[in-house]
Write an enzyme that holds these catalytic residues in place. Structure first.
Site, PDB file in Angstrom:
ATOM      1  N   GLU A 253       0.878  -1.171   0.000  1.00  0.00           N
ATOM      2  CA  GLU A 253       0.000   0.000   0.000  1.00  0.00           C
ATOM      3  C   GLU A 253       0.915   1.220   0.000  1.00  0.00           C
ATOM      4  O   GLU A 253       1.501   1.570   1.027  1.00  0.00           O
ATOM      5  CB  GLU A 253      -0.919  -0.016   1.230  1.00  0.00           C
ATOM      6  CG  GLU A 253      -1.867  -1.205   1.264  1.00  0.00           C
ATOM      7  CD  GLU A 253      -2.852  -1.226   0.114  1.00  0.00           C
ATOM      8  OE1 GLU A 253      -3.096  -0.152  -0.485  1.00  0.00           O
ATOM      9  OE2 GLU A 253      -3.386  -2.297  -0.201  1.00  0.00           O
ATOM     10  N   CYS A 287      -1.869   9.277   2.329  1.00  0.00           N
ATOM     11  CA  CYS A 287      -1.580   8.777   0.979  1.00  0.00           C
ATOM     12  C   CYS A 287      -2.696   9.095  -0.010  1.00  0.00           C
ATOM     13  O   CYS A 287      -2.457   9.240  -1.211  1.00  0.00           O
ATOM     14  CB  CYS A 287      -1.325   7.275   1.020  1.00  0.00           C
ATOM     15  SG  CYS A 287      -2.684   6.304   1.721  1.00  0.00           S
TER      16      CYS A 287
END
Length: 485
Positions: A253, A287
């Site tokens: 991720e 993110c």
């Protein structure tokens, strides 16, 4: 603060102990620079001890009835609820997270534990037909064994729990390595939560260390079969390379450069609210944050004026104060890097509609426009409170600009026509995208993950079952097979 004295240790094989390395990780408050604690780093030998402990205790944990196993996660939720104020203060002190951010992270963490309770019962098998007479094909779902988890610094409690809890729920042992800037909230705090919740010792191990001490030992160790990593794409590429050389599965991720599209028929006031949140939540250290705000030229002037006005109202300062919206970046090197990117963009011709000053690790919100096409602020994940507004002529150009990125994690499209929004959203090369909402979202049963340089694999819901278990084929012959010799 008790967490920074009690938890400044390694947690290996069910015991709290000091590391045996020759230097310490110094945990600093990013707002005022105060030393929170120091932790002597774990060595390669202690990485081995942690993995071997997880390997040794995992079979006994797997044998626990899953209905009993899930009670650990139920108790873990109660532990968090009982210690919520202490954990909030720890998030503020170690991460520079605001009270709003801490509440958001605690909510997500408890949701991850609730989903882990359900996952404990979800590793079901199947029976498949066979072309061979008398043959029965049984497919069993079994734990992979031991999972190595590497957590980031931005939402460390949640993003560590996001992998740790499902891996445990499905019967695995786990070794967790937190980020050096978040060793407590992303590491040893989880050990304490599960210890108090009744998880058997040795099933979860936490090692606080650094590449300077262990190099790639955490990735290369023969015990873990899966490595779950959350962090930058630069480090993620290295993790993937090392893991592949050792035939380990990886879940990556990674970073993002999310696009927030405002089409010509959007509700401008609502889009401004959503875009400001999507860019500046937790100082932009998310993110999924909206790096690029792509606005149809027909509404660009109105949007930009209102966006800038709202950004100017954001309170910057002490994250412990309830009114603070933007707290400090995680460390000085991060603040310096971001300041250099902004300076480079302005020197290259970009216009600073808001030029936030830098005070230590406090980076005041900044808004840029007229940014040259080759500027790094358009192509890099800035991970800070800097927004770039990009006017475009129509939907086609908006889609083209949104897709002009090596990343593909999240995004948003704002329009009065929901189905138009869906059509545009499906054309954006990204793992997740939202119509008439922000770019920052995570829900426990919806697949989470990115495309391109934003990662490999998906997490949440049944994707955890795929990630942390393996299918085993057991063929059962009820009769007798005929063999040719």
């Amino acid at each position: 603060m008790p967490y920074f004295t009690d938890l400044a240790q390694q947690y290996i094989d069910g015991e709290w102990r000091s590391g045996s390395g020759s230097w310490d990780v110094i945990d600093l408050n990013p707002y005022n620079g105060d030393k929170l604690c120091s932790i002597t780093v774990a060595t390669v030998a202690e990485i081995d001890h942690a993995y071997r402990a997880a390997e040794r205790h995992q079979p006994g944990w797997t044998a626990v009835n899953p209905y009993t196993r899930r009670l650990v996660f139920e108790r873990a939720i109660r532990v968090i609820e009982d210690r919520e104020e202490e954990i909030t203060e720890a998030i503020i002190a170690e991460l520079g997270g605001t009270r709003l951010k801490a509440a958001f992270e605690l909510h997500l963490t408890k949701e991850a534990l609730r989903e882990a309770m359900a996952l404990a019962l979800r590793a079901d098998g199947r029976i498949l037909a066979s072309p061979v007479d008398g043959k029965e094909n049984r497919l069993y779902r079994e734990p992979v064994g031991v999972v190595g988890v590497i957590a980031p610094f931005n939402f460390p409690l949640f993003l560590a729990m996001k992998s740790v809890a499902p891996a445990l729920a499905l019967g695995n042992g786990v070794v967790l390595k937190p980020h050096e800037d978040a060793p407590i909230t992303g590491g040893t705090l989880l050990a304490r939560i599960f210890e108090e919740a009744g998880l058997p010792g040795g099933v979860l191990n936490v090692v606080v260390t650094d590449l300077a001490e262990i190099d790639d030992a955490f990735l290369e160790h023969p015990v873990p079969r899966v490595i779950s990593f959350t962090g930058s794409d630069r480090v993620g590429r290295h993790v993937a390379t090392v893991a592949a050389a050792h035939l380990k599965h990886v879940i990556l991720e990674l970073g993002g450069n999310s696009a927030f599209l405002v089409l010509d028929d959007a509700d401008v006031d609502y889009a401004v609210d959503a875009a400001v949140f999507s860019r500046y939540v937790h100082q932009g250290q998310v993110c999924m944050a909206a790096n690029r705000v792509i606005v149809d030229r027909s509404v660009a002037a109105e949007f930009t004026e209102k966006f800038v006005a709202k950004v100017r109202t954001l309170t910057v300062g002490d994250p412990g104060e309830p009114e603070t919206v933007v707290g400090p970046l995680i460390n000085a090197s991060h603040a310096d890097r971001l300041a250099a990117l902004v300076e480079q963009a302005v020197e290259g011709g970009a216009t600073a509609l808001v030029r936030g000053r830098v005070e230590g690790n406090l980076f005041h919100p900044t808004v840029l426009t007229d940014v040259p096409a080759d500027s790094p602020v358009l192509t890099e994940e800035m991970f800070g409170p800097v927004a770039v507004i990009i006017p475009v002529d129509g939907e086609e150009e908006a889609v083209r600009v949104a897709n002009d990125s090596r990343y593909g994690l999240s995004g948003a499209v704002h329009t009065a026509d929901l189905e138009r929004g869906v059509r545009v959203a499906r054309r954006i090369h990204t793992g997740m995208i939202h119509v008439n909402d922000g770019t920052v979202a995570d829900e426990p049963i919806v697949p989470f993950g990115g495309e391109k340089s934003s990662g490999l694999g998906r997490l949440n819901g049944d994707h955890f079952v795929q990630a942390f278990t393996v299918e085993k084929w057991v063929g059962v012959q009820h009769g007798r097979s005929d063999f040719p010799f």
